[in-house]
Design a protein around this motif. Structure first.
Motif, PDB file in Angstrom:
ATOM      1  N   THR A 279      39.741  75.647  87.779  1.00 57.84           N
ATOM      2  CA  THR A 279      40.305  76.856  88.388  1.00 57.84           C
ATOM      3  C   THR A 279      40.694  77.866  87.321  1.00 57.84           C
ATOM      4  N   VAL A 280      41.351  77.408  86.271  1.00 56.82           N
ATOM      5  CA  VAL A 280      41.774  78.300  85.194  1.00 56.82           C
ATOM      6  C   VAL A 280      40.564  78.884  84.480  1.00 56.82           C
ATOM      7  N   ALA A 281      39.551  78.052  84.224  1.00 60.47           N
ATOM      8  CA  ALA A 281      38.356  78.553  83.543  1.00 60.47           C
ATOM      9  C   ALA A 281      37.671  79.634  84.370  1.00 60.47           C
ATOM     10  N   GLU A 282      37.624  79.443  85.680  1.00 59.40           N
ATOM     11  CA  GLU A 282      36.995  80.431  86.559  1.00 59.40           C
ATOM     12  C   GLU A 282      37.758  81.757  86.509  1.00 59.40           C
ATOM     13  N   ARG A 283      39.070  81.688  86.566  1.00 56.69           N
ATOM     14  CA  ARG A 283      39.875  82.920  86.533  1.00 56.69           C
ATOM     15  C   ARG A 283      39.774  83.601  85.176  1.00 56.69           C
ATOM     16  N   LEU A 284      39.742  82.800  84.116  1.00 53.37           N
ATOM     17  CA  LEU A 284      39.659  83.372  82.775  1.00 53.37           C
ATOM     18  C   LEU A 284      38.322  84.078  82.575  1.00 53.37           C
ATOM     19  N   ALA A 285      37.257  83.475  83.088  1.00 51.57           N
ATOM     20  CA  ALA A 285      35.937  84.077  82.945  1.00 51.57           C
ATOM     21  C   ALA A 285      35.815  85.387  83.718  1.00 51.57           C
ATOM     22  N   ALA A 286      36.605  85.539  84.787  1.00 52.36           N
ATOM     23  CA  ALA A 286      36.523  86.749  85.608  1.00 52.36           C
ATOM     24  C   ALA A 286      37.288  87.929  84.997  1.00 52.36           C
ATOM     25  N   LEU A 287      38.074  87.694  83.942  1.00 50.33           N
ATOM     26  CA  LEU A 287      38.879  88.760  83.354  1.00 50.33           C
ATOM     27  C   LEU A 287      38.054  89.617  82.404  1.00 50.33           C
ATOM     28  N   PRO A 288      38.422  90.879  82.253  1.00 46.21           N
ATOM     29  CA  PRO A 288      37.828  91.697  81.193  1.00 46.21           C
ATOM     30  C   PRO A 288      38.164  91.092  79.833  1.00 46.21           C
ATOM     31  N   PRO A 289      37.317  91.285  78.815  1.00 49.55           N
ATOM     32  CA  PRO A 289      37.566  90.671  77.501  1.00 49.55           C
ATOM     33  C   PRO A 289      38.949  90.938  76.924  1.00 49.55           C
ATOM     34  N   PRO A 290      39.502  92.171  77.003  1.00 52.38           N
ATOM     35  CA  PRO A 290      40.853  92.359  76.445  1.00 52.38           C
ATOM     36  C   PRO A 290      41.907  91.533  77.174  1.00 52.38           C
ATOM     37  N   ALA A 291      41.794  91.429  78.499  1.00 54.31           N
ATOM     38  CA  ALA A 291      42.760  90.641  79.263  1.00 54.31           C
ATOM     39  C   ALA A 291      42.639  89.156  78.927  1.00 54.31           C
ATOM     40  N   ALA A 292      41.401  88.672  78.761  1.00 53.57           N
ATOM     41  CA  ALA A 292      41.220  87.265  78.395  1.00 53.57           C
ATOM     42  C   ALA A 292      41.814  86.999  77.019  1.00 53.57           C
ATOM     43  N   ARG A 293      41.635  87.944  76.088  1.00 53.29           N
ATOM     44  CA  ARG A 293      42.215  87.792  74.754  1.00 53.29           C
ATOM     45  C   ARG A 293      43.738  87.739  74.831  1.00 53.29           C
ATOM     46  N   LEU A 294      44.321  88.565  75.684  1.00 53.26           N
ATOM     47  CA  LEU A 294      45.778  88.589  75.856  1.00 53.26           C
ATOM     48  C   LEU A 294      46.274  87.256  76.411  1.00 53.26           C
ATOM     49  N   VAL A 295      45.562  86.696  77.390  1.00 50.15           N
ATOM     50  CA  VAL A 295      45.966  85.428  78.000  1.00 50.15           C
ATOM     51  C   VAL A 295      45.858  84.292  76.982  1.00 50.15           C
ATOM     52  N   ARG A 296      44.799  84.293  76.199  1.00 47.29           N
ATOM     53  CA  ARG A 296      44.660  83.236  75.192  1.00 47.29           C
ATOM     54  C   ARG A 296      45.756  83.334  74.142  1.00 47.29           C
ATOM     55  N   ALA A 297      46.103  84.540  73.757  1.00 51.12           N
ATOM     56  CA  ALA A 297      47.186  84.721  72.781  1.00 51.12           C
ATOM     57  C   ALA A 297      48.507  84.209  73.349  1.00 51.12           C
ATOM     58  N   ALA A 298      48.778  84.515  74.618  1.00 51.50           N
ATOM     59  CA  ALA A 298      50.014  84.036  75.253  1.00 51.50           C
ATOM     60  C   ALA A 298      50.036  82.521  75.314  1.00 51.50           C
ATOM     61  N   ALA A 299      48.877  81.893  75.544  1.00 50.93           N
ATOM     62  CA  ALA A 299      48.821  80.427  75.619  1.00 50.93           C
ATOM     63  C   ALA A 299      49.133  79.796  74.271  1.00 50.93           C
ATOM     64  N   VAL A 300      48.625  80.368  73.199  1.00 47.10           N
ATOM     65  CA  VAL A 300      48.893  79.814  71.872  1.00 47.10           C
ATOM     66  C   VAL A 300      50.336  80.092  71.460  1.00 47.10           C
ATOM     67  N   LEU A 301      50.871  81.268  71.819  1.00 48.46           N
ATOM     68  CA  LEU A 301      52.258  81.595  71.476  1.00 48.46           C
ATOM     69  C   LEU A 301      53.215  80.547  72.034  1.00 48.46           C
ATOM     70  N   GLY A 302      52.970  80.113  73.281  1.00 47.12           N
ATOM     71  CA  GLY A 302      53.717  78.983  73.816  1.00 47.12           C
ATOM     72  C   GLY A 302      55.087  79.288  74.360  1.00 47.12           C
ATOM     73  N   THR A 303      55.446  80.549  74.527  1.00 53.72           N
ATOM     74  CA  THR A 303      56.734  80.902  75.099  1.00 53.72           C
ATOM     75  C   THR A 303      56.611  82.250  75.781  1.00 53.72           C
ATOM     76  N   GLU A 304      57.454  82.497  76.763  1.00 52.77           N
ATOM     77  CA  GLU A 304      57.434  83.793  77.420  1.00 52.77           C
ATOM     78  C   GLU A 304      57.828  84.871  76.413  1.00 52.77           C
ATOM     79  N   ALA A 305      57.243  86.052  76.572  1.00 49.61           N
ATOM     80  CA  ALA A 305      57.490  87.099  75.588  1.00 49.61           C
ATOM     81  C   ALA A 305      57.301  88.470  76.219  1.00 49.61           C
ATOM     82  N   GLU A 306      57.781  89.501  75.516  1.00 46.99           N
ATOM     83  CA  GLU A 306      57.634  90.871  75.975  1.00 46.99           C
ATOM     84  C   GLU A 306      56.182  91.313  75.756  1.00 46.99           C
ATOM     85  N   ALA A 307      55.778  92.320  76.550  1.00 46.77           N
ATOM     86  CA  ALA A 307      54.402  92.809  76.481  1.00 46.77           C
ATOM     87  C   ALA A 307      54.017  93.290  75.088  1.00 46.77           C
TER      88      ALA A 307
END
Length: 939
Positions: A279-307
Motif C-alpha cells: 500500500t505504501v509503495a503504491e502511494r509513494l509511486a503515485a506522488l510527484p518526484p519532489p513530494a516523494a523526495r520529501l516523504v523519504r526525507a521525513a522517513a529517514v529523519l525519524g521524528t515529526e518536524a516543521e515543514a
C-alpha cells in the motif's frame, strides 16, 4: 526503489476477516437510524479505519437480512466511469421481486443489461446531454423505489466521478420513501453531500481502535487468550490503533510464530507487513518526484518536524516545498500532526517508506539530519546519536550517546540511559578513559534499578584494563544486579565481596556493597553471616555525611529486626522521619507479612517498586482476595522473568492457587519455579512456604515418602538460616507428613524446635502455626477432643490475622476431629466450612468436605427442589467448564471436585451442549467469545 534485502520464505494463509471488534457502538447507532426510512448515513474515516468492514457488517445485520441489500464501490480509475458504483449495485436488483417500473427506467437498458428483460423499452433520446443525464437520474430513483425496502451501500465515495456524485446528491435530496442509503468515504469530499431535512440522517467518523479492541483482535489472530494489557498497549502505539495496520501486524506476528509475551519483544523489529508495504509503495509511486523526495526525507529523519526543516533536508524550498507537502498529505503518506509539524501516523508507515530509500541516499540524509538537528536550541541528543551512527560518524555517535544517557537519567528514564550506554560499551574502541567514563555512568544507573541486560556488558568491561577503584564501582553494580537475578545469587555475592575490598578508597560505596550482603532473605547463609556484614557496613560508614547512606543503614537494621520477629521493629519504623520511612517501607512490609502482621502491612504499603508488587500478591493470597489474582500473578511473572524475588513470589501464589483447585501438576511446576527444591539459590521464606504447599499436595496424592523428603530438606534449610518464623506455614504440614510416615520423633522435634525458635517473637502467625502443629500431633495420636479444641484455637488465631484460607483449614480439621470423636452435630459445621471454601475459590477443599458429608449421609437436596437452569450453566457446570478450559481431563476434574468419573462425563456433556462447543478444546474459546463461567451461555 526497494532495497535488495533477501527475505526468508514464508506462507501466509488468510481464513477470512477477523472478529468485528471496537465498532459495535457505531454499528448499533447506524442500524437504529436506518430503521427509519428514508435514511442516509455518512461514514467517514482515514485509510485503514475500517469503513468497508463497517459497511459489510451493516449488510450482514439481521435487521436487513430479509430485505434487499445493494452494494457498490467507487474505483480509482484513470478515466472516469460515470455512475459506476450505483450501476454495480443495481445489477442485482432483480434478484428480489420489483414493483411497477415507469417508462423512464427504460433509459437504463444500455447501462444495465442484467435488467434488460424487466426494464421497459428504451425511450427516444432527448435533445441535449443535460436532459438525458437528468432522465438517467430519475430512472435510477424509480428503480430504487420499485425495490421497496432497500439498503444501498456505496463505498469509497472520495474516488467517485462527478456524474456519480451528482446522482447521489440528486437521490439524497429526493429519496424514495423506503430507501436507506449509506455512503462511506475518506474526508474531506470535494463536494459535500446535502441531505433533505425530512430524511433521517447520521454522520459517523471512525477513529483508531482502543486498547481493549486491539487486545481482543490480538487474542483472536494470534490464537492466544493470554494477550496482556501491556502487549495490547504497545501494539496500539506501533500501529496508532488503525484497524488495517493492527490486523496486518498481527498476521505478520502470527506467521512468524511469535506469541505474547515473546511477541512483545519483536514488535520493534517486526518486518513491515506485506499488505502495508505494498500500500505504501503504491502511494509513494503515485506522488510527484519532489513530494516523494520529501516523504523519504521525513522517513529517514525519524521524528515529526516543521515543514522548513523537512524541506531543507529534502532539498526543497519556497515554491517547490508547498506543492510537495500538499501532495504528500493528500497522498496519505504524511500527516499534519498539529502545531505546524508533519510526520507519519504510525511507526510502521515510516519504516515502510524508509525501506525504499537506497543506502547512499540514506547515508546522505542521516549526515544532513545531524547538521540540521544539532543547530536546534534544545537538540534531540538521542536522535542525533542514532543519525550519527547511521552516517558512520563513530566519534560523534559516542559523544551524543553519552550525553543522551545523562539527559535520560536526569529525566528519570534509566532504561533509556542503560540502552544507550550499553550500545557505547559494545564498541568502546581503544579509548580507555572513555571506556571508564561510560562504564562508571552505566554502573551508577544500574545500581538503583534492575536492568539485567546490563550484566553481560559490565562483565565484559571488567575484562578490560581499568583502575582498581573503577573496577570496584563496576563490581558493586554488577553484584547488585546478580543477587536479584534468577540463578545469580552466589556469583553476585562474590562480586560484592570483591567490591568491598576494591573500594577501600571510597568507604561509602563499600558500605553500600556490604549492606547488600547484610540482607538475610536469600539463600542458606546463616543469619549471623548477614549480621557480620551489617556491622561491617556500619564501620565503613562511620563518620559519613551522606544522608542517603545513613537512611539505608537504619532501614537495613529495622527490616532485619522485623525479619527476626523483634518487637522493637514496628515502633522504631513509626518513629522514623518520612524520608527514612519511605526507604524502609518495602522490605518492612514484606517482613510484616511473613510475621503475620497483615494489618500493619496494609497500613504501611510496600510502595511502587517491582518487588513490592510481589509482596502485594502474597498479601492478597493470605487475605483471601483471590478474584483475578492468578491473572495478576501471571502478568507480573511474564513482565519480570529475570527478577528473582518477583518470580519467586508470583510462582508461589500461582502454585497455591493451582493447589487449592486440585491442579497438582501445575502447582508442582509453579512451586519448582519458586525454588522449592533449591532453597539455597532463591528467597528462603518463599522456598519454605512453597515447601509447605508441596508437602500438602504430595500428602493429598498419598505420596508420603516424597512429602517427608520435601519436609526434611525444608526444615534443614530453616535450621541453617536460623529465622524460624519463616517456617510458620511449613511446620503443621511437616508434622502431618511425619506422623503419616510413623516418624513420631521427627514430628515432635519439628514442633518443639519451632516453639523454641519463635517463643518470644512478635510474630502472630508463628503462634497460630505452633497451635496448629500441636493440634496435628494430638489428632495423629487419636486424641480427637483435645485436637479439635486446639484446631479451633488455631482457626481463631488465623482469623484474627486475618488469614481466611488457613483459618478455614484449621476449622475443617477441628470439625473432622469432632466427627471422629462421635459428635454428630459437627456435620452442620462441615457444611458451613465447605461453603466458606467455595466462597474463597478453593474448589478441591470444598469438594473434600462435600465428600465427607455424603459419607455421613448429610447431603440433603433443597426442600424447594432442584433449580432448573435451562440453557444456563449450573454452579457445578461452571466449575467443570472452567476446568475444561484449562485443559484438564475427566479424571483430573473428578479428583479435583471429589466426583465420580461417570458424573463428570455427564457434566462435560451438558457443558458442551449448553455452550454450543464442538469439542472440549473449543470450550475456552466459547467462554471468551460469549458464554462464560457465570452461566451466560451462548445462544
Amino acid at each position: 526503489m526497494w532495497p535488495a534485502i533477501p527475505r526468508s520464505t514464508s506462507i501466509s494463509v488468510r481464513t477470512g476477516p477477523p472478529a468485528f471488534v471496537g465498532r459495535e457502538h457505531e454499528l448499533d447507532a447506524v442500524v437504529e437510524v436506518l430503521r427509519h426510512r428514508p435514511a442516509t448515513v455518512l461514514v467517514e474515516g482515514e485509510p485503514g479505519m475500517g469503513r468497508t468492514r463497517l459497511l459489510t457488517e451493516i449488510a450482514r445485520h439481521r435487521e436487513f437480512a430479509a430485505g434487499k441489500v445493494l452494494a457498490g464501490a467507487c474505483q480509482r480509475f484513470r478515466e472516469p466511469f460515470p455512475y459506476g458504483p450505483v450501476l454495480e449495485a443495481l445489477r442485482t436488483a432483480a434478484e428480489h421481486p420489483l414493483g411497477p417500473l415507469s417508462p423512464v427506467t427504460g433509459v437504463l437498458r444500455p447501462l444495465l443489461p442484467e435488467l434488460a428483460e424487466i426494464l421497459p423499452p428504451q425511450p427516444e433520446p432527448l435533445p441535449g446531454p443535460g436532459a438525458e443525464r437528468h432522465r438517467v437520474f430519475r430512472a435510477v430513483r424509480e428503480v430504487l423505489a420499485a425495490c421497496g425496502p432497500v439498503l444501498l451501500l456505496v463505498d469509497d465515495l472520495h474516488w467517485a466521478d462527478e456524474d456519480t456524485c451528482d446522482l447521489l446528491r440528486f437521490l439524497t435530496t429526493a429519496m424514495p420513501a423506503e430507501l436507506a442509503l449509506v455512503l462511506a468515504y475518506r474526508a474531506p469530499l470535494r463536494t459535500p453531500i446535502r441531505v433533505a431535512p425530512a430524511v433521517h440522517t447520521a454522520r459517523v467518523s471512525l477513529g483508531p481502535l482502543g486498547t481493549g479492541a486491539v487486545r481482543l483482535l490480538a487474542a483472536e489472530l494470534l490464537e492466544s487468550p493470554g494477550v496482556t494489557e501491556d502487549f495490547a498497549t504497545r501494539l496500539r502505539e506501533c500501529t496508532a490503533g488503525v484497524p488495517f495496520v493492527v490486523e496486518e501486524t498481527l498476521r505478520a506476528l502470527h506467521d512468524t510464530g511469535d506469541r505474547p509475551p515473546t511477541g512483545e519483544l519483536v514488535l520493534d523489529n517486526l518486518e513491515v507487513p506485506a499488505a502495508l508495504r505494498e500500500t505504501v509503495a503504491e502511494r509513494l509511486a503515485a506522488l510527484p518526484p519532489p513530494a516523494a523526495r520529501l516523504v523519504r526525507a521525513a522517513a529517514v529523519l525519524g521524528t515529526e518536524a516543521e515543514a522548513p526543516l523537512l524541506g531543507e533536508l529534502a532539498g526543497l524550498s519556497g515554491e517547490t516545498l508547498r506543492p510537495a507537502l500538499l501532495a504528500a498529505l493528500t497522498g496519505d503518506l504524511l500527516s499534519d500532526l498539529g502545531e505546524g509539524r508533519y510526520g507519519f501516523r504510525h511507526p510502521l508507515a515510516r519504516k515502510a517508506v524508509r525501506d525504499t530509500v537506497d543506502s547512499p541516499e540514506r547515508t546522505l540524509l542521516h549526515t544532513e539530519s545531524v547538521r540540521l538537528l544539532a543547530r536546534r536550541q534544545a537538540p534531540p541528543l538521542r536522535l542525533l546519536a542514532q543519525h550519527a551512527r547511521a552516517a558512520g560518524d563513530v566519534e560523534r555517535w559516542r559523544r551524543y550517546a553519552e550525553a543522551a544517557a545523562g539527559e535520560a537519567t536526569a529525566r528519570g528514564e534509566p532504561s533509556a540511559a542503560v540502552e544507550l550506554l550499553r550500545e557505547v560499551l559494545a564498541d568502546p574502541g581503544e579509548d580507555v578513559a572513555g571506556l571508564a567514563r561510560a562504564a562508571t555512568a552505566l554502573s551508577e544507573v544500574t545500581r538503583h534499578g534492575f536492568h539485567p541486560g546490563a550484566i553481560g556488558t559490565l562483565d565484559r568491561v571488567l575484562r578490560r584494563p581499568l583502575g582498581t577503584e573503577v573496577r570496584g564501582v563496576i563490581r558493586l553494580s554488577l553484584g547488585a544486579l546478580l543477587v536479584r537475578t534468577t540463578g545469580g545469587l552466589c556469583r553476585g555475592r562474590a562480586e560484592l565481596e570483591c567490591a568491598v575490598a576494591e573500594l577501600g578508597g571510597r568507604p561509602e560505596l563499600a558500605a553500600h556493597a556490604a549492606l547488600l550482603l547484610a540482607r538475610p532473605h536469600d539463600g542458606l547463609t546463616p543469619l549471623s553471616w548477614h549480621e557480620q556484614w551489617r556491622r561491617r557496613a556500619e564501620e565503613l560508614a562511620e563518620g559519613t555525611t551522606d544522608p542517603g547512606l545513613r537512611r539505608e543503614l537504619t532501614a537495613t537494621r529495622i527490616t532485619t529486626a522485623a525479619c527476626r520477629g523483634e518487637a522493637t521493629a514496628w515502633p522504631e519504623f513509626q518513629a522514623l522521619p518520612a524520608a527514612d520511612a519511605d526507604l524502609s517501607r518495602g522490605e518492612l512490609c514484606d517482613a510484616m507479612v511473613w510475621a503475620g502482621h497483615l494489618q500493619r502491612a496494609e497500613r504501611a504499603p510496600a510502595g511502587q517498586t517491582t518487588e513490592a508488587h510481589g509482596t502485594r500478591l502474597r498479601l492478597d493470597w493470605l487475605l483471601g482476595r483471590w478474584s483475578g489474582l492468578a491473572d495478576k500473578a501471571e502478568r507480573l511473572l511474564r513482565a519480570n522473568t529475570e527478577l528473582a524475588p518477583v518470580v519467586a513470589e508470583a510462582a508461589l501464589v500461582l502454585g497455591n492457587l493451582a493447589a487449592v483447585r486440585g491442579e497438582f501438576v501445575t502447582a508442582r511446576g509453579h512451586l519448582a519455579t519458586a525454588r522449592v527444591h533449591e532453597p539455597g539459590h532463591g528467597r528462603l521464606p518463599v522456598a519454605l512456604a512453597s515447601a509447605a504447599t508441596l508437602v500438602a499436595v504430595l500428602l493429598a496424592t498419598d505420596d508420603v515418602d516424597a512429602a517427608c523428603r520435601t519436609a526434611d530438606d525444608a526444615m534443614d534449610a530453616a535450621r541453617r538460616k536460623g529465622i524460624w518464623l519463616w517456617a510458620a506455614a511449613l511446620v503443621p504440614t511437616a508434622a502431618e507428613a511425619y506422623t503419616r510416615a510413623d516418624r513420631w520423633q521427627d514430628a515432635d522435634t519439628v514442633v518443639e524446635e519451632f516453639a523454641r525458635g519463635t517463643g518470644s517473637l512478635d510474630a502472630p502467625v508463628a503462634t497460630a502455626a505452633l497451635t496448629a502443629g500441636r493440634a496435628t500431633l494430638l489428632s495423629a495420636r487419636g486424641k480427637h477432643p483435645a485436637a479439635a479444641a486446639l484446631f479451633d484455637e488455631a482457626a481463631t488465631a488465623y482469623e484474627r490475622l486475618p488469614m481466611p484460607y488457613l483459618a478455614t483449614g484449621a476449622r475443617e480439621r477441628a470439625v473432622l476431629n469432632r466427627l471422629k470423636a462421635g459428635h454428630r452435630d459437627a456435620v452442620a459445621e462441615l457444611a458451613a466450612t465447605a461453603t466458606t471454601y467455595e466462597c474463597l475459590g478453593a474448589t478441591r477443599d470444598a469438594g473434600r468436605c462435600r465428600h465427607v458429608l455424603r459419607e455421613h449421609g448429610a447431603w440433603a437436596p433443597s426442600q424447594r427442589g432442584r433449580r432448573g437452569y435451562g440453557r444456563e450453566l449450573s454452579p457445578r457446570e461452571r466449575e467443570v467448564a472452567g476446568m475444561l478450559s484449562e485443559g484438564r481431563t475427566n479424571r483430573e476434574i473428578a479428583d479435583g471436585l471429589f466426583l465420580s468419573p461417570r458424573t463428570v462425563e455427564q457434566h462435560v456433556a451438558k457443558v458442551l451442549r449448553k455452550l454450543g462447543a464442538r469439542s472440549r478444546t473449543d470450550v475456552a474459546r466459547r467462554l471468551a467469545a460469549g458464554g462464560n463461567a457465570n452461566g451466560e451461555a451462548l445462544p
